[in-house]
Design a protein around this motif. Sequence first.
Motif, short mmCIF file in Angstrom:
data_model
loop_
_atom_site.label_atom_id
_atom_site.label_comp_id
_atom_site.label_asym_id
_atom_site.label_seq_id
_atom_site.Cartn_x
_atom_site.Cartn_y
_atom_site.Cartn_z
N ASP A 122 57.52 -17.27 29.77
CA ASP A 122 57.05 -16.02 30.37
C ASP A 122 56.24 -16.26 31.63
O ASP A 122 55.82 -15.31 32.28
CB ASP A 122 56.19 -15.25 29.37
N PHE A 123 56.02 -17.52 31.97
CA PHE A 123 55.23 -17.83 33.16
C PHE A 123 56.07 -17.62 34.42
O PHE A 123 57.28 -17.87 34.42
CB PHE A 123 54.76 -19.29 33.13
N PRO A 124 55.45 -17.19 35.50
CA PRO A 124 56.16 -17.11 36.78
C PRO A 124 56.34 -18.52 37.35
O PRO A 124 55.76 -19.48 36.84
CB PRO A 124 55.20 -16.30 37.66
N PRO A 125 57.15 -18.68 38.37
CA PRO A 125 57.30 -20.00 38.98
C PRO A 125 55.98 -20.53 39.53
O PRO A 125 55.13 -19.77 39.99
CB PRO A 125 58.31 -19.76 40.11
N HIS B 53 54.61 -21.47 42.21
CA HIS B 53 55.06 -21.27 43.59
C HIS B 53 53.90 -20.68 44.40
O HIS B 53 53.04 -19.99 43.85
CB HIS B 53 56.27 -20.33 43.60
N PRO B 54 53.83 -20.94 45.71
CA PRO B 54 52.73 -20.40 46.52
C PRO B 54 52.53 -18.90 46.37
O PRO B 54 51.39 -18.43 46.32
CB PRO B 54 53.15 -20.75 47.96
N SER B 55 53.63 -18.13 46.26
CA SER B 55 53.48 -16.68 46.16
C SER B 55 52.78 -16.28 44.86
O SER B 55 52.11 -15.24 44.81
CB SER B 55 54.86 -16.01 46.24
N THR B 56 52.91 -17.10 43.82
CA THR B 56 52.24 -16.80 42.55
C THR B 56 50.73 -16.81 42.71
O THR B 56 50.02 -16.00 42.14
CB THR B 56 52.66 -17.81 41.48
N PHE B 57 50.23 -17.75 43.51
CA PHE B 57 48.79 -17.92 43.62
C PHE B 57 48.14 -16.89 44.54
O PHE B 57 46.93 -16.91 44.74
CB PHE B 57 48.48 -19.34 44.10
N SER C 79 53.31 -32.45 46.09
CA SER C 79 53.86 -32.54 47.45
C SER C 79 55.10 -31.68 47.66
O SER C 79 55.46 -31.39 48.80
CB SER C 79 54.19 -34.01 47.77
N ASN C 80 55.77 -31.27 46.59
CA ASN C 80 56.99 -30.47 46.75
C ASN C 80 56.95 -29.22 45.89
O ASN C 80 57.90 -28.88 45.19
CB ASN C 80 58.23 -31.31 46.41
N ILE C 81 55.82 -28.52 45.95
CA ILE C 81 55.62 -27.34 45.11
C ILE C 81 56.64 -26.24 45.41
O ILE C 81 56.92 -25.38 44.58
CB ILE C 81 54.18 -26.80 45.31
N ASN C 82 57.23 -26.24 46.61
CA ASN C 82 58.20 -25.20 46.97
C ASN C 82 59.61 -25.50 46.45
O ASN C 82 60.50 -24.67 46.61
CB ASN C 82 58.25 -25.06 48.50
#
Length: 476
Positions: free
Chosen positions: A97-100, A102-106, A224-227
């Motif tokens: 149920d967690f979102p990715p 990803h930068p947009s999550t934060f 280093s490759n969170i995206n």
Amino acid sequence: MQREVSGGRKSGTARWIWSGVFGLAVVMIVAFILLRAPSSNSRTSLNIDQPPSVTELDGTSPIDATEVSEVVMKTGLTLPPLDFPPGSVEEACGFNDFPPYHPSTFESDWDSRIPLTSEECWSAMETHINTINPFHSVRNSDSRRPFEFVGLEEPLTFGRIFADPAGDFLRVQDALSRSQCLLTDDEINWELKESCHAEAFLNYALFNRICLGSGWEQEQTYSSNINDLTPEQDRLAWKESLEEEWVEMKCDSLDQTQEFSSELYPELHKLVMSFQNPTTRIKKSAQELLIELSARLGDEAAGLTASFPQHSIRHPALYYEEGYKFGRFAALLSSTTWQELALKQVPNADRFFQIFHMLAKAESREDDTIEAIQFDYGQLVQHMCVPPTTEALDYITADGYIARFTKADIEELLELEPEELRELEIGPDGVEDFLEPKSCKEVVHEIRQQREITFLPLIDVLDRFEKAALELGVYE
């Protein structure tokens, strides 16, 4: 405190969202938590047997259904569900149920500690965390390698550190009140291990470091490759994040008056600081001196602590306890061959042969130790057979310093004559191994075929190494 997009967030700062949660369910959950929440927001009053509620988390305000919808629409990201073992952290905490990660999550205002308010999630994470050695995640490889490679009958874990911090402090106070426990200079007396509470010194020092000092922050696996994470990598990143959150929340629930400082305990602190070696290049903290005293009194885990600092200026992000000098692993951890092992290098027959011989001597009790030393061959294989993550070649020079050559340096070295390479202590074989690395299987086969091995413990080491490599699927 907010986690940076690069992945280097501080503990307790990640924000997350639940995608796929219906607004009505969220409202009901929030209302239920509000009804159960105590009137005080003091984190030191948390019940350590139960997970803290949302309102105990720094006064975090519940998120309503409208905000949930806005965040879900903003991220627009989903991941396929994964199969998790029943009872695992991933299953108990609802990782699907967690979102990715990803930068947009934060960019949302969600508190990443919310899943830990579930009793099921908290309990599963506690069981998991209690098996973790905090040294396994430190950034300094010199401090990490001994705990990864050397097996202990009683491993150091968070479970040991969190078992009885108050009792550990009382035992430390008791030992420091008795003259026989106050070892001077570099004195060692392992027979005092039980009577002087050697284990409590290490426990108490690490409790102070993790809960009342610099904290515990893992080296993020995929920072280093969170995206660009696979679903499996994404869930591991979340797991690492929640591990840090759980440790911080656990620390907040424990007694904060046990901080070993000159303000709270001036006489005890002054006594411990008197153990400082006046000739040392880097002045050590009270925590580091407590750990070294633990090693001198015979605690084996403390005897694995190492830093090997090469500079006279203290780096704030590093620890400088050197318990390895006082335990039964001293001869092993101070050897040049151990330092070669600690480096991440490509497989090489000469280097492997030296390392295997070192392991065989330690396991056969040829070194003057109380008992044979055991090694974790799974960790050794992962370290020695999986290719280096950076395109660089590390070598230890004759004076004990590490020389690093980048790929560009290697290309320049190719233009040198063999004699010039040997003067740099690299040798033409080292350059060739870097450019066209052999597999572990090739190197071990070469050792078996080209070396006359009559030392039976060395043959046993080769057999165990090959077996572990085959089981891990890296023997190619």
